[in-house]
Scaffold this motif. Sequence first.
Motif, PDB file in Angstrom:
ATOM      1  N   SER A 119       2.876   4.298  -8.356  1.00 46.22           N
ATOM      2  CA  SER A 119       3.761   5.455  -8.508  1.00 46.22           C
ATOM      3  C   SER A 119       4.097   5.641  -9.984  1.00 46.22           C
ATOM      4  O   SER A 119       4.438   4.675 -10.675  1.00 46.22           O
ATOM      5  CB  SER A 119       5.050   5.255  -7.706  1.00 46.22           C
ATOM      6  OG  SER A 119       4.756   5.223  -6.322  1.00 46.22           O
ATOM      7  N   VAL A 120       3.979   6.882 -10.449  1.00 42.41           N
ATOM      8  CA  VAL A 120       4.238   7.186 -11.855  1.00 42.41           C
ATOM      9  C   VAL A 120       5.163   8.397 -11.952  1.00 42.41           C
ATOM     10  O   VAL A 120       5.320   9.161 -11.002  1.00 42.41           O
ATOM     11  CB  VAL A 120       2.920   7.477 -12.623  1.00 42.41           C
ATOM     12  CG1 VAL A 120       2.069   6.235 -12.721  1.00 42.41           C
ATOM     13  CG2 VAL A 120       2.135   8.615 -11.953  1.00 42.41           C
ATOM     14  N   GLN A 121       5.745   8.555 -13.132  1.00 44.62           N
ATOM     15  CA  GLN A 121       6.595   9.705 -13.416  1.00 44.62           C
ATOM     16  C   GLN A 121       5.709  10.826 -13.961  1.00 44.62           C
ATOM     17  O   GLN A 121       5.157  10.708 -15.062  1.00 44.62           O
ATOM     18  CB  GLN A 121       7.652   9.328 -14.463  1.00 44.62           C
ATOM     19  CG  GLN A 121       8.637   8.282 -13.972  1.00 44.62           C
ATOM     20  CD  GLN A 121       9.901   8.905 -13.417  1.00 44.62           C
ATOM     21  OE1 GLN A 121       9.898  10.070 -13.027  1.00 44.62           O
ATOM     22  NE2 GLN A 121      10.971   8.143 -13.378  1.00 44.62           N
ATOM     23  N   ALA A 122       5.552  11.886 -13.198  1.00 41.78           N
ATOM     24  CA  ALA A 122       4.745  13.036 -13.621  1.00 41.78           C
ATOM     25  C   ALA A 122       5.666  14.121 -14.171  1.00 41.78           C
ATOM     26  O   ALA A 122       6.706  14.425 -13.574  1.00 41.78           O
ATOM     27  CB  ALA A 122       3.936  13.574 -12.444  1.00 41.78           C
ATOM     28  N   PHE A 123       5.266  14.696 -15.303  1.00 42.32           N
ATOM     29  CA  PHE A 123       6.108  15.685 -15.981  1.00 42.32           C
ATOM     30  C   PHE A 123       5.918  17.071 -15.361  1.00 42.32           C
ATOM     31  O   PHE A 123       4.790  17.532 -15.179  1.00 42.32           O
ATOM     32  CB  PHE A 123       5.738  15.732 -17.465  1.00 42.32           C
ATOM     33  CG  PHE A 123       6.602  16.650 -18.283  1.00 42.32           C
ATOM     34  CD1 PHE A 123       7.871  16.271 -18.673  1.00 42.32           C
ATOM     35  CD2 PHE A 123       6.145  17.913 -18.669  1.00 42.32           C
ATOM     36  CE1 PHE A 123       8.676  17.112 -19.437  1.00 42.32           C
ATOM     37  CE2 PHE A 123       6.932  18.763 -19.431  1.00 42.32           C
ATOM     38  CZ  PHE A 123       8.209  18.359 -19.817  1.00 42.32           C
ATOM     39  N   VAL A 124       7.022  17.736 -15.047  1.00 43.07           N
ATOM     40  CA  VAL A 124       6.986  19.091 -14.485  1.00 43.07           C
ATOM     41  C   VAL A 124       7.717  20.013 -15.461  1.00 43.07           C
ATOM     42  O   VAL A 124       8.936  19.949 -15.603  1.00 43.07           O
ATOM     43  CB  VAL A 124       7.664  19.145 -13.102  1.00 43.07           C
ATOM     44  CG1 VAL A 124       7.579  20.566 -12.528  1.00 43.07           C
ATOM     45  CG2 VAL A 124       7.041  18.138 -12.148  1.00 43.07           C
ATOM     46  N   PRO A 125       6.988  20.895 -16.167  1.00 43.17           N
ATOM     47  CA  PRO A 125       7.641  21.732 -17.184  1.00 43.17           C
ATOM     48  C   PRO A 125       8.529  22.806 -16.580  1.00 43.17           C
ATOM     49  O   PRO A 125       8.263  23.308 -15.488  1.00 43.17           O
ATOM     50  CB  PRO A 125       6.455  22.362 -17.929  1.00 43.17           C
ATOM     51  CG  PRO A 125       5.365  22.423 -16.902  1.00 43.17           C
ATOM     52  CD  PRO A 125       5.551  21.179 -16.057  1.00 43.17           C
ATOM     53  N   HIS A 126       9.601  23.153 -17.312  1.00 43.76           N
ATOM     54  CA  HIS A 126      10.414  24.307 -16.924  1.00 43.76           C
ATOM     55  C   HIS A 126       9.590  25.573 -17.138  1.00 43.76           C
ATOM     56  O   HIS A 126       8.694  25.605 -17.986  1.00 43.76           O
ATOM     57  CB  HIS A 126      11.677  24.383 -17.788  1.00 43.76           C
ATOM     58  CG  HIS A 126      12.643  23.263 -17.560  1.00 43.76           C
ATOM     59  ND1 HIS A 126      12.925  22.768 -16.307  1.00 43.76           N
ATOM     60  CD2 HIS A 126      13.413  22.552 -18.434  1.00 43.76           C
ATOM     61  CE1 HIS A 126      13.813  21.795 -16.403  1.00 43.76           C
ATOM     62  NE2 HIS A 126      14.128  21.644 -17.684  1.00 43.76           N
ATOM     63  N   PRO A 127       9.894  26.654 -16.413  1.00 38.65           N
ATOM     64  CA  PRO A 127       9.199  27.934 -16.644  1.00 38.65           C
ATOM     65  C   PRO A 127       9.476  28.438 -18.059  1.00 38.65           C
ATOM     66  O   PRO A 127      10.502  28.130 -18.665  1.00 38.65           O
ATOM     67  CB  PRO A 127       9.817  28.873 -15.601  1.00 38.65           C
ATOM     68  CG  PRO A 127      10.407  27.969 -14.558  1.00 38.65           C
ATOM     69  CD  PRO A 127      10.846  26.744 -15.281  1.00 38.65           C
ATOM     70  N   LEU A 128       8.544  29.232 -18.575  1.00 37.26           N
ATOM     71  CA  LEU A 128       8.723  29.890 -19.874  1.00 37.26           C
ATOM     72  C   LEU A 128       9.617  31.113 -19.700  1.00 37.26           C
ATOM     73  O   LEU A 128       9.683  31.682 -18.612  1.00 37.26           O
ATOM     74  CB  LEU A 128       7.357  30.319 -20.429  1.00 37.26           C
ATOM     75  CG  LEU A 128       6.391  29.188 -20.793  1.00 37.26           C
ATOM     76  CD1 LEU A 128       5.041  29.768 -21.182  1.00 37.26           C
ATOM     77  CD2 LEU A 128       6.941  28.313 -21.910  1.00 37.26           C
ATOM     78  N   PRO A 129      10.274  31.553 -20.784  1.00 35.96           N
ATOM     79  CA  PRO A 129      10.278  31.005 -22.145  1.00 35.96           C
ATOM     80  C   PRO A 129      11.246  29.843 -22.276  1.00 35.96           C
ATOM     81  O   PRO A 129      12.040  29.575 -21.360  1.00 35.96           O
ATOM     82  CB  PRO A 129      10.758  32.208 -22.975  1.00 35.96           C
ATOM     83  CG  PRO A 129      11.686  32.930 -22.047  1.00 35.96           C
ATOM     84  CD  PRO A 129      11.089  32.784 -20.676  1.00 35.96           C
ATOM     85  N   PRO A 130      11.192  29.112 -23.412  1.00 37.98           N
ATOM     86  CA  PRO A 130      12.116  28.000 -23.631  1.00 37.98           C
ATOM     87  C   PRO A 130      13.563  28.462 -23.552  1.00 37.98           C
ATOM     88  O   PRO A 130      13.898  29.568 -23.986  1.00 37.98           O
ATOM     89  CB  PRO A 130      11.774  27.537 -25.053  1.00 37.98           C
ATOM     90  CG  PRO A 130      10.401  28.052 -25.314  1.00 37.98           C
ATOM     91  CD  PRO A 130      10.275  29.311 -24.538  1.00 37.98           C
ATOM     92  N   ALA A 131      14.409  27.611 -23.003  1.00 40.91           N
ATOM     93  CA  ALA A 131      15.824  27.984 -22.852  1.00 40.91           C
ATOM     94  C   ALA A 131      16.722  26.866 -23.366  1.00 40.91           C
ATOM     95  O   ALA A 131      16.295  25.735 -23.551  1.00 40.91           O
ATOM     96  CB  ALA A 131      16.124  28.258 -21.386  1.00 40.91           C
ATOM     97  N   LYS A 132      17.951  27.221 -23.621  1.00 36.04           N
ATOM     98  CA  LYS A 132      19.031  26.266 -23.941  1.00 36.04           C
ATOM     99  C   LYS A 132      18.651  25.269 -25.031  1.00 36.04           C
ATOM    100  O   LYS A 132      18.448  24.091 -24.733  1.00 36.04           O
ATOM    101  CB  LYS A 132      19.462  25.538 -22.679  1.00 36.04           C
ATOM    102  CG  LYS A 132      20.054  26.451 -21.619  1.00 36.04           C
ATOM    103  CD  LYS A 132      20.453  25.667 -20.390  1.00 36.04           C
ATOM    104  CE  LYS A 132      21.002  26.602 -19.305  1.00 36.04           C
ATOM    105  NZ  LYS A 132      21.356  25.888 -18.065  1.00 36.04           N
TER     106      LYS A 132
END
Length: 381
Positions: A16-29
């Motif tokens: 089991s590994v930590q897979a990265f899930v990006p936030h939707p575009l555009p960049p926020a905050k």
Amino acid sequence: MRSTGTYAISTTLGESVQAFVPHPLPPAKPTLAPECYMEANRVAELALAHLSGVSGLVPSVDWLLYSAIRKEALLTSQIEGTQATLADLFDEEAGFTVSNIDDVEEVTNYLRAFRLVHDNLRDPGGLPLSVRLLSDAHRLLLDGARGSGKQPGELRRSQNWIGGTRPGNAVFVPPPPERVPALLADLERFIHDASQALPPLVKTALAHLQFETIHPFLDGNGRIGRLLIAALLEHWGLLPEPLMYLSGYLKQHQAEYYRRLSSVRTDGDWEGWVAFFLEGVAKAALDAERNIVVIASLLAADRRRLLASPKAGPASYRLFELLPMMPRFTIEQVRQKLGTSFPTATAAVKMLEDLGIVAELTGQKKNRSYSYQPYIALLTG
């Protein structure tokens, strides 16, 4: 620090590994601050405008496209480790024997994928820039090549990873496969969202990185992601013809390219990535502009020499006009292209050879091969 995504547990190969899930575009905050990119964007857009203008120096834009698209195909493939050269590509197209045929096949597959996307975007009835179009391009990219067993044209159904020998020691683990369709749908919405206030080049930078982060295919993600850049330049009307090969800049700065992509995921440094990308566009456009000027000068000088020769005739003139898109050739190919007799084709080639414009490669009496060597040297320099 700005958050650019979350992590999800993904189990693959028994771990089991930590897979990265990006936030939707555009960049926020916080959002991207205009002062971080406005000047660099202005310089890059101006460089693209200059490139568009200088293309008129050459009688046929098809000449420029022939070489520019092949250089992009070659360089984007070299980033992935292929060893093919531009001369190999020209030889393969001329039907000559090529030693590293597998590498050349990967490059020619990219050319086919590029044409598919380009033709669809130009055709009013063609597919829009979409996941479906990129999947169709991916199918051509891996057709019969080394990645043909990696689900060509299909989104991955298993976990992949970048770097390392297994997911547990990978440099980066992209999103779990079940998250990929929704992430790509978000990316497609971002591309077509007319309400976005960001400049098109900045949106292109963001979209490329998001695609690379999602890594939706089992193989070929880098090449399709860089093809997406060219497609977005076309989609947003930033360049009337694909005359710029950004992969040259990305290959030259390959370590920084990967570091900048990674820094967004780990540190939220969107600004550093956008600045790097915009500088790359400006430099690549300037390089392409310089190359066009040099090529135009060579073609004009050689044309003058041909026109000044009292022995030159219509067949040799017509052959010369073919050379920028047929830099390696045989007399039989000239005969077919000109639709003439073998003696006439032979005489036309001999005329250009006597003037030092083309050179014979084999030293044989029969089955001779010819090359427009100064032109090839400029393209590969």
